[in-house]
Design a protein around this motif. Structure first.
Motif, PDB file in Angstrom:
ATOM      1  N   ASP A  86      35.141   4.134  15.367  1.00  0.00           N
ATOM      2  CA  ASP A  86      35.685   2.979  16.086  1.00  0.00           C
ATOM      3  C   ASP A  86      37.209   3.118  16.232  1.00  0.00           C
ATOM      4  O   ASP A  86      37.763   3.012  17.330  1.00  0.00           O
ATOM      5  CB  ASP A  86      35.294   1.722  15.277  1.00  0.00           C
TER       6      ASP A  86
ATOM      7  N   THR B 157      38.066  -1.933  15.327  1.00  0.00           N
ATOM      8  CA  THR B 157      38.078  -3.029  16.309  1.00  0.00           C
ATOM      9  C   THR B 157      36.893  -3.976  16.081  1.00  0.00           C
ATOM     10  O   THR B 157      36.307  -3.995  14.992  1.00  0.00           O
ATOM     11  CB  THR B 157      38.071  -2.470  17.749  1.00  0.00           C
ATOM     12  N   ASP B 158      36.540  -4.702  17.117  1.00  0.00           N
ATOM     13  CA  ASP B 158      35.445  -5.683  17.050  1.00  0.00           C
ATOM     14  C   ASP B 158      34.122  -5.096  16.552  1.00  0.00           C
ATOM     15  O   ASP B 158      33.356  -5.771  15.871  1.00  0.00           O
ATOM     16  CB  ASP B 158      35.230  -6.326  18.425  1.00  0.00           C
ATOM     17  N   ASP B 159      33.876  -3.837  16.903  1.00  0.00           N
ATOM     18  CA  ASP B 159      32.588  -3.212  16.539  1.00  0.00           C
ATOM     19  C   ASP B 159      32.389  -3.219  15.029  1.00  0.00           C
ATOM     20  O   ASP B 159      31.342  -3.629  14.520  1.00  0.00           O
ATOM     21  CB  ASP B 159      32.558  -1.763  17.042  1.00  0.00           C
TER      22      ASP B 159
ATOM     23  N   ASP C  33      35.185   3.527  21.807  1.00  0.00           N
ATOM     24  CA  ASP C  33      35.235   3.014  20.426  1.00  0.00           C
ATOM     25  C   ASP C  33      33.841   2.607  19.955  1.00  0.00           C
ATOM     26  O   ASP C  33      33.457   2.847  18.811  1.00  0.00           O
ATOM     27  CB  ASP C  33      36.246   1.864  20.269  1.00  0.00           C
ATOM     28  N   THR C  34      33.069   2.017  20.869  1.00  0.00           N
ATOM     29  CA  THR C  34      31.714   1.603  20.505  1.00  0.00           C
ATOM     30  C   THR C  34      30.797   2.811  20.352  1.00  0.00           C
ATOM     31  O   THR C  34      30.037   2.904  19.376  1.00  0.00           O
ATOM     32  CB  THR C  34      31.179   0.615  21.558  1.00  0.00           C
TER      33      THR C  34
END
Ligand SMILES: [Mg+2]
Length: 356
Positions: A20, A63-65, A308-309
């Motif tokens: 990520d 990050t959000d992941d 990133d995902t």
């Protein structure tokens, strides 16, 4: 817990965060842009260009992941992992708390679902309603990105119960059956790898049987199968790819991409870069073809797209396969907030301790 499982769990958790944090440098770029921006290839946190998007994270920050991956994981560690113990309302609350506290990098669909005024009371209904309002077409990777955390479910005790839990956690935000299928395959492959079973095609096959028994949509299941085949079929050409890497070790991963089928997944060009099947397939491709953690992660990230995902899922599966000691130390040590990963890992010991 057996030392092998502990070692592979460490790989999974750290691998998710590393993929990520490194992948954020590739997000929203085409494969062509990636070669222009990073002519030597992106392989270090410090290389990440401080663009208006990537610049909101520090080098080495996930990050959000991984935030949502940890929200799920920490909730399971608090509530228990058996089907009757998993607290879906608590997971939904943690998603909302993260959004209020941070929220960086959140996907469009996840944002509209989490900010709906009735989300906390009825997350599944809201997620379904919003998916239907969008014409039932939207199947983004916002659920599959966090799903490797579900490797810790007690799969060996009750396969179907674990599969139901995967589906229920997916559908808190993502109602499309393609999302549930990709989450089921990815979670089960992660679970098998953590337990020392590296037969990825076999795990995919068992996940498909499990999804059908769960009553998941059949057309979406057929689509899942075709993406699995696309991700794994490059194996036939593996000998040729290795030969090419021998010619040019520095650029080896790019050459291997051409010859082992990652190109077929179109990670960094065309529409639908954030499609849930694409992210699942990137993870399967990496875990199945790679000779090492970096050998699998770097081509995925350097393909651009939702890097990133794709990196988070590929990193988790690769980490589960090669274990914590297979992670390059500089990527482990460069992570921001890694104490939070260590705290979760310490609490995982008793969870999986009685399973084998
Ligand atoms: Mg992200």
């Amino acid at each position: 817990m057996s030392p092998i499982i502990a070692e592979r769990l460490r790989g999974l958790v750290y691998g998710q965060a590393i993929g990520d944090a490194l992948g954020v440098g590739g997000e929203f770029h085409s494969a062509h842009d990636m070669r222009r921006i990073y002519p030597e290839g992106l392989s270090e946190y410090e290389q990440i260009r401080r663009s208006s998007h990537a610049g909101v994270w520090k080098p080495g920050e996930w990050t959000d992941d991984t935030e949502q991956f940890l929200a799920v994981l920490e909730s399971l560690l608090d509530s228990g992992v058996a089907e009757g113990d998993v607290d879906l309302g608590d997971i939904a609350r943690r998603f909302r708390q993260w959004l209020a506290r941070d929220g960086r990098g959140i996907g469009n669909l996840t944002f509209v679902v989490l900010t709906h005024e009735c989300f906390l009371e009825a997350p599944h209904e809201i997620a379904r309603q919003l998916w239907e309002q969008r014409g039932r077409r939207s199947a983004p990777n916002g659920a599959v990105m966090r799903t490797a955390s579900l490797a810790i479910l007690p799969w060996e005790r009750d396969l179907q119960a674990a599969a139901r839990t995967v589906r229920a956690i997916c559908e808190l935000t993502h109602a499309d059956p393609r999302c549930a299928w990709s989450c089921l395959v990815t979670s089960f492959v992660a679970a098998c790898l953590v337990r020392g079973d590296d037969d990825i095609p076999g795990a995919c096959e068992r996940a498909m049987v499990c999804g059908r028994a769960l009553g998941l949509d059949e057309a979406a299941g057929e689509e899942t199968r075709s993406w699995i085949e696309m991700a794994l079929c490059g194996e036939r050409r593996k000998g040729r790819a290795i030969k090419f890497i021998g010619h040019d070790p520095g650029r080896g991963y790019c050459l291997k991409t051409l010859y082992a089928g990652l190109g077929d997944l179109s990670l960094g060009h065309g529409p639908g870069q954030g499609y849930t099947m694409r992210t699942m397939a990137a993870g399967l491709w990496a875990a199945w073809h790679a000779e090492s953690f970096a050998d699998g992660l770097l081509p995925v990230i350097n393909s651009g797209g939702d890097a990133d995902t794709n990196g988070a899922v590929a990193g988790a599966l690769l980490g589960a396969r090669f274990g914590g000691s297979g992670l390059p130390l500089r990527w482990v040590e460069g992570l921001v907030n890694r104490e939070r990963l260590d705290a979760a890992l310490q609490r995982m010991q008793p969870v999986l301790g009685n399973e084998r």
